[in-house]
Design a protein around this motif. Structure first.
Motif, short mmCIF file in Angstrom:
data_model
loop_
_atom_site.label_atom_id
_atom_site.label_comp_id
_atom_site.label_asym_id
_atom_site.label_seq_id
_atom_site.Cartn_x
_atom_site.Cartn_y
_atom_site.Cartn_z
N MET A 1 0.83 -1.18 0.00
CA MET A 1 0.00 0.00 0.00
C MET A 1 0.88 1.25 0.00
O MET A 1 1.84 1.35 0.73
CB MET A 1 -0.90 -0.01 1.23
CG MET A 1 -1.71 1.22 1.39
SD MET A 1 -2.82 1.12 2.79
CE MET A 1 -4.28 1.67 2.00
N LYS A 3 1.29 5.18 0.72
CA LYS A 3 0.74 6.33 1.46
C LYS A 3 1.28 7.60 0.85
O LYS A 3 2.48 7.75 0.67
CB LYS A 3 1.14 6.27 2.94
CG LYS A 3 0.49 5.17 3.71
CD LYS A 3 0.87 5.28 5.17
CE LYS A 3 0.27 4.16 5.97
NZ LYS A 3 0.67 4.25 7.38
N HIS A 21 6.50 3.84 0.09
CA HIS A 21 6.37 2.50 -0.50
C HIS A 21 7.09 1.53 0.44
O HIS A 21 8.26 1.23 0.25
CB HIS A 21 7.04 2.43 -1.87
CG HIS A 21 6.50 3.39 -2.88
ND1 HIS A 21 5.66 3.01 -3.88
CD2 HIS A 21 6.67 4.73 -3.04
CE1 HIS A 21 5.34 4.06 -4.62
NE2 HIS A 21 5.94 5.11 -4.13
#
Length: 77
Positions: A1, A3, A21
């Motif tokens: 995921m 951010k 990452h």
């Protein structure tokens, strides 16, 4: 995921964003003068070292309050 963090935004042509990452941090600087630059960091201490060197009071073209806010935004990544 991934951010995403907005570090600084003046308008749609002048901004700094950071993307996390995993353990890598990618900083994208978009400027109407220079285009887009990407910087990749493998640790947050490396990111902060770069940010403090890049946003020194002598090199920053803005108020001291703006400079400190940018550095604070980098710390929150």
């Amino acid at each position: 995921m991934i951010k995403k963090h907005q570090i600084y935004k003046q308008d749609k042509w002048n901004m700094i964003n950071a993307e996390v990452h995993g353990s890598r941090v990618v900083v994208r600087i978009i400027s109407d003068q220079w285009g887009e630059d990407n910087f990749e960091f493998l640790s947050r201490p490396a990111l902060m070292h770069w940010a403090e060197e890049r946003f020194t009071p002598e090199r920053f073209e803005g108020t001291e309050e703006d400079r400190l806010q940018i550095l604070d935004n980098f710390r929150n990544v």
